[in-house]
Write an enzyme that holds these catalytic residues in place. Structure first.
Site, PDB file in Angstrom:
ATOM      1  N   CYS A 163       0.814  -1.231   0.000  1.00 13.73           N
ATOM      2  CA  CYS A 163       0.000   0.000   0.000  1.00 13.73           C
ATOM      3  C   CYS A 163       0.843   1.275   0.000  1.00 13.73           C
ATOM      4  O   CYS A 163       0.321   2.364  -0.205  1.00 13.73           O
ATOM      5  CB  CYS A 163      -0.962  -0.004   1.180  1.00 13.73           C
ATOM      6  SG  CYS A 163      -2.160  -1.339   1.034  1.00 13.73           S
TER       7      CYS A 163
ATOM      8  N   HIS B 212      -3.143   7.236   2.736  1.00 16.50           N
ATOM      9  CA  HIS B 212      -3.615   5.961   2.186  1.00 16.50           C
ATOM     10  C   HIS B 212      -4.994   5.662   2.783  1.00 16.50           C
ATOM     11  O   HIS B 212      -5.183   5.705   3.996  1.00 16.50           O
ATOM     12  CB  HIS B 212      -2.607   4.868   2.557  1.00 16.50           C
ATOM     13  CG  HIS B 212      -3.110   3.496   2.300  1.00 16.50           C
ATOM     14  ND1 HIS B 212      -3.693   3.135   1.106  1.00 16.50           N
ATOM     15  CD2 HIS B 212      -3.141   2.389   3.078  1.00 16.50           C
ATOM     16  CE1 HIS B 212      -4.051   1.874   1.160  1.00 16.50           C
ATOM     17  NE2 HIS B 212      -3.729   1.397   2.345  1.00 16.50           N
TER      18      HIS B 212
ATOM     19  N   ASN C  43     -10.254   0.341   0.355  1.00 17.33           N
ATOM     20  CA  ASN C  43      -8.789   0.370   0.322  1.00 17.33           C
ATOM     21  C   ASN C  43      -8.340  -0.201  -1.019  1.00 17.33           C
ATOM     22  O   ASN C  43      -8.491  -1.391  -1.273  1.00 17.33           O
ATOM     23  CB  ASN C  43      -8.260  -0.475   1.490  1.00 17.33           C
ATOM     24  CG  ASN C  43      -6.744  -0.538   1.552  1.00 17.33           C
ATOM     25  OD1 ASN C  43      -6.057  -0.223   0.590  1.00 17.33           O
ATOM     26  ND2 ASN C  43      -6.223  -0.971   2.695  1.00 17.33           N
TER      27      ASN C  43
HETATM   28  O1  UT7 Z   1      -3.660  -1.245   3.464  1.00 14.27           O
HETATM   29  C1  UT7 Z   1      -2.558  -1.602   4.267  1.00 14.27           C
HETATM   30  C2  UT7 Z   1      -2.790  -1.191   5.648  1.00 14.27           C
HETATM   31  N1  UT7 Z   1      -4.013  -1.799   6.144  1.00 14.27           N
HETATM   32  C3  UT7 Z   1      -4.626  -1.270   7.149  1.00 14.27           C
HETATM   33  O2  UT7 Z   1      -4.192  -0.233   7.604  1.00 14.27           O
HETATM   34  C4  UT7 Z   1      -5.803  -1.986   7.738  1.00 14.27           C
HETATM   35  C5  UT7 Z   1      -5.730  -1.903   9.228  1.00 14.27           C
HETATM   36  N2  UT7 Z   1      -6.757  -2.650   9.956  1.00 14.27           N
HETATM   37  C6  UT7 Z   1      -8.071  -2.349   9.906  1.00 14.27           C
HETATM   38  O3  UT7 Z   1      -8.516  -1.468   9.200  1.00 14.27           O
HETATM   39  C7  UT7 Z   1      -8.963  -3.099  10.854  1.00 14.27           C
HETATM   40  O4  UT7 Z   1      -8.160  -3.864  11.724  1.00 14.27           O
HETATM   41  C8  UT7 Z   1      -9.993  -4.031  10.167  1.00 14.27           C
HETATM   42  C9  UT7 Z   1     -11.067  -3.204   9.485  1.00 14.27           C
HETATM   43  C10 UT7 Z   1      -9.319  -4.942   9.149  1.00 14.27           C
HETATM   44  C11 UT7 Z   1     -10.681  -4.888  11.235  1.00 14.27           C
HETATM   45  O5  UT7 Z   1     -11.291  -4.040  12.200  1.00 14.27           O
HETATM   46  P1  UT7 Z   1     -10.999  -4.226  13.773  1.00 14.27           P
HETATM   47  O6  UT7 Z   1     -11.842  -3.225  14.424  1.00 14.27           O
HETATM   48  O7  UT7 Z   1      -9.519  -4.159  13.990  1.00 14.27           O
HETATM   49  O8  UT7 Z   1     -11.561  -5.662  14.049  1.00 14.27           O
HETATM   50  P2  UT7 Z   1     -10.771  -6.983  14.537  1.00 14.27           P
HETATM   51  O9  UT7 Z   1      -9.936  -7.544  13.426  1.00 14.27           O
HETATM   52  O10 UT7 Z   1     -10.117  -6.770  15.844  1.00 14.27           O
HETATM   53  O11 UT7 Z   1     -11.981  -7.923  14.780  1.00 14.27           O
HETATM   54  C12 UT7 Z   1     -12.958  -7.660  15.819  1.00 14.27           C
HETATM   55  C13 UT7 Z   1     -14.098  -8.626  15.629  1.00 14.27           C
HETATM   56  C14 UT7 Z   1     -13.649 -10.065  15.429  1.00 14.27           C
HETATM   57  O12 UT7 Z   1     -14.581 -10.892  16.026  1.00 14.27           O
HETATM   58  P3  UT7 Z   1     -14.285 -11.552  17.488  1.00 14.27           P
HETATM   59  O13 UT7 Z   1     -13.024 -12.339  17.308  1.00 14.27           O
HETATM   60  O14 UT7 Z   1     -14.121 -10.368  18.402  1.00 14.27           O
HETATM   61  O15 UT7 Z   1     -15.508 -12.368  17.726  1.00 14.27           O
HETATM   62  C15 UT7 Z   1     -13.707 -10.247  13.943  1.00 14.27           C
HETATM   63  O16 UT7 Z   1     -13.930 -11.590  13.563  1.00 14.27           O
HETATM   64  O17 UT7 Z   1     -14.802  -8.266  14.437  1.00 14.27           O
HETATM   65  C16 UT7 Z   1     -14.905  -9.406  13.588  1.00 14.27           C
HETATM   66  N3  UT7 Z   1     -14.926  -8.983  12.211  1.00 14.27           N
HETATM   67  C17 UT7 Z   1     -16.071  -8.706  11.565  1.00 14.27           C
HETATM   68  N4  UT7 Z   1     -17.343  -8.728  11.964  1.00 14.27           N
HETATM   69  C18 UT7 Z   1     -18.282  -8.399  11.062  1.00 14.27           C
HETATM   70  C19 UT7 Z   1     -13.872  -8.773  11.359  1.00 14.27           C
HETATM   71  N5  UT7 Z   1     -14.341  -8.376  10.170  1.00 14.27           N
HETATM   72  C20 UT7 Z   1     -15.686  -8.329  10.257  1.00 14.27           C
HETATM   73  C21 UT7 Z   1     -16.715  -7.999   9.368  1.00 14.27           C
HETATM   74  N6  UT7 Z   1     -17.993  -8.042   9.822  1.00 14.27           N
HETATM   75  N7  UT7 Z   1     -16.465  -7.617   8.096  1.00 14.27           N
END
Ligand code: UT7
Length: 333
Positions: free
Chosen positions: A112, A254, A284
């Site tokens: 990215c 980004h 993204n």
């Molecule tokens: O482009 C290169 C750089 N990339 C980035 O900068 C991306 C950085 N990361 C992010 O933007 C975020 O971490 C994400 C959007 C990818 C994920 O959001 P988050 O708030 O960090 O969620 P998480 O990964 O900690 O997951 C929290 C919960 C999990 O469930 P449990 O384990 O707490 O039961 C995930 O399984 O949210 C769940 N989850 C979802 N739930 C519904 C993850 N994705 C989804 C989804 N819908 N699409």
């Protein structure tokens, strides 16, 4: 006069098919509410099967050349994580399809952050006199490497391409690229990865079923790193340019996640309204993210000629970087 590489034209393109959060929710265990509140994304554009990264890059490249009112460039750089094929690079194909003859052409792999690395490389070639005019593109078809069952990456990524044309000019003119801040930390290479399909774990007939050919991201750790790195790097290039934070008219970060952009602005003590935002409409788009955000900001009137702009990105590698420039008077192609 002190020589510099100057941005002369800009263009971007997204494939026509729009995929909304509701469409993802019909297929995966997710919801419009979750995706909007955690990422700020409402929809993204996804390439049809059979459309490759070079197809997006040619569309964006043609528009950037038109914006620069030129039909030639003697170098093409394509930043991408999703080349048409592992071999050869995508840039030579893009150059020939754009009618650029035997222009030098190569790909840059910095995920990215790829567009900013490619921009720095292009600027270096111009100021060294190695190239007269460089088409710098960021293009990615991330949908081709996402695991169809992975709701966290499917919610975030979209496809697109964008780029600029550079040629030599004066360091004092609008569009002149000054100092870049570029960095990496390979100890974090496992946080954003496609585990199989490279030389570390080639996909062979015997590995089918065990190999993992999909894009994987440790979202939370990436989030934390992205905020810290982009904020510090943006402050560094602004300072190099002699700008105070108040002097930054627009931060074009980004477009990974709206919450990340707001956290970067907060850490820099920059008002959140000074962040360019189009992540809601395109998600993204990896290497295409910054040029796509620039084109949208010009078109919606957020980015005006003379504005002091900081570009910043973070991605796999880990890699990150920033650049500061005064925005030139350009009409996107
Ligand atoms: O482009 C290169 C750089 N990339 C980035 O900068 C991306 C950085 N990361 C992010 O933007 C975020 O971490 C994400 C959007 C990818 C994920 O959001 P988050 O708030 O960090 O969620 P998480 O990964 O900690 O997951 C929290 C919960 C999990 O469930 P449990 O384990 O707490 O039961 C995930 O399984 O949210 C769940 N989850 C979802 N739930 C519904 C993850 N994705 C989804 C989804 N819908 N699409």
């Amino acid at each position: 006069m002190s020589p510099a590489a100057v941005v002369r034209g800009i263009g971007a393109w997204v494939p026509p098919r729009v995929v909304t959060n509701e469409e993802l929710a019909a297929e995966l265990d997710t919801s419009d509410e979750w995706i909007r509140s955690r990422t700020g994304i409402a929809r993204r554009h996804i390439a049809d099967p059979g459309t490759a990264t070079s197809d997006l890059a040619v569309e964006a490249g043609g528009r950037a050349l038109k914006s620069a009112s030129v039909d030639a460039a003697d170098c093409v750089i394509v930043a991408t994580t999703t080349p048409d094929r592992i071999c050869p690079a995508t840039a030579p194909l893009v150059a020939s399809r754009l009618g650029l003859g035997t222009a030098a052409a190569f790909d840059v792999g910095a995920v990215c952050t790829g567009f900013l690395y490619a921009l720095a490389a292009g600027a270096g070639l111009v100021t060294a006199g190695t190239a007269r005019s460089v088409l710098v593109l960021g293009a990615d078809t991330f949908s081709s490497i996402l695991d169809p069952r992975d709701r966290s990456t499917r919610a975030v990524f979209g496809d697109g391409a964008g780029g600029v044309v550079l040629s030599a000019g004066d360091a004092g003119e609008p569009g002149a690229l000054g100092h870049f801040d570029l960095a990496s930390d390979g100890t974090g290479s496992g946080l954003i990865t496609v585990p199989s399909g490279g030389s570390r774990d080639p996909i062979r007939a015997a590995s089918v079923g065990r190999a993992d050919p999909y894009f994987r991201m440790e979202g939370k750790a990436v989030f934390r790193n992205a905020v810290e790195r982009m904020a510090a790097s943006s402050l560094r290039v602004a300072k190099d340019r002699g700008w105070s934070v108040a002097g930054i008219d627009l931060l074009v970060a980004h477009q990974a996640n709206l919450r990340i952009m707001h956290a970067v602005a907060d850490q820099m003590r920059l008002p959140r309204e000074r962040c360019a935002v189009n992540v809601d409409r395109v998600g993204n788009t990896a290497a295409a993210s910054i040029p796509l955000a620039l084109v949208d900001a010009v078109e919606d009137g957020t980015l005006l000629p003379g504005h002091q702009v900081v570009l910043t990105a973070f991605g796999g590698g880990l890699t990150w970087g920033s650049c500061a420039l005064r925005w030139p008077d350009l009409v996107p192609g």
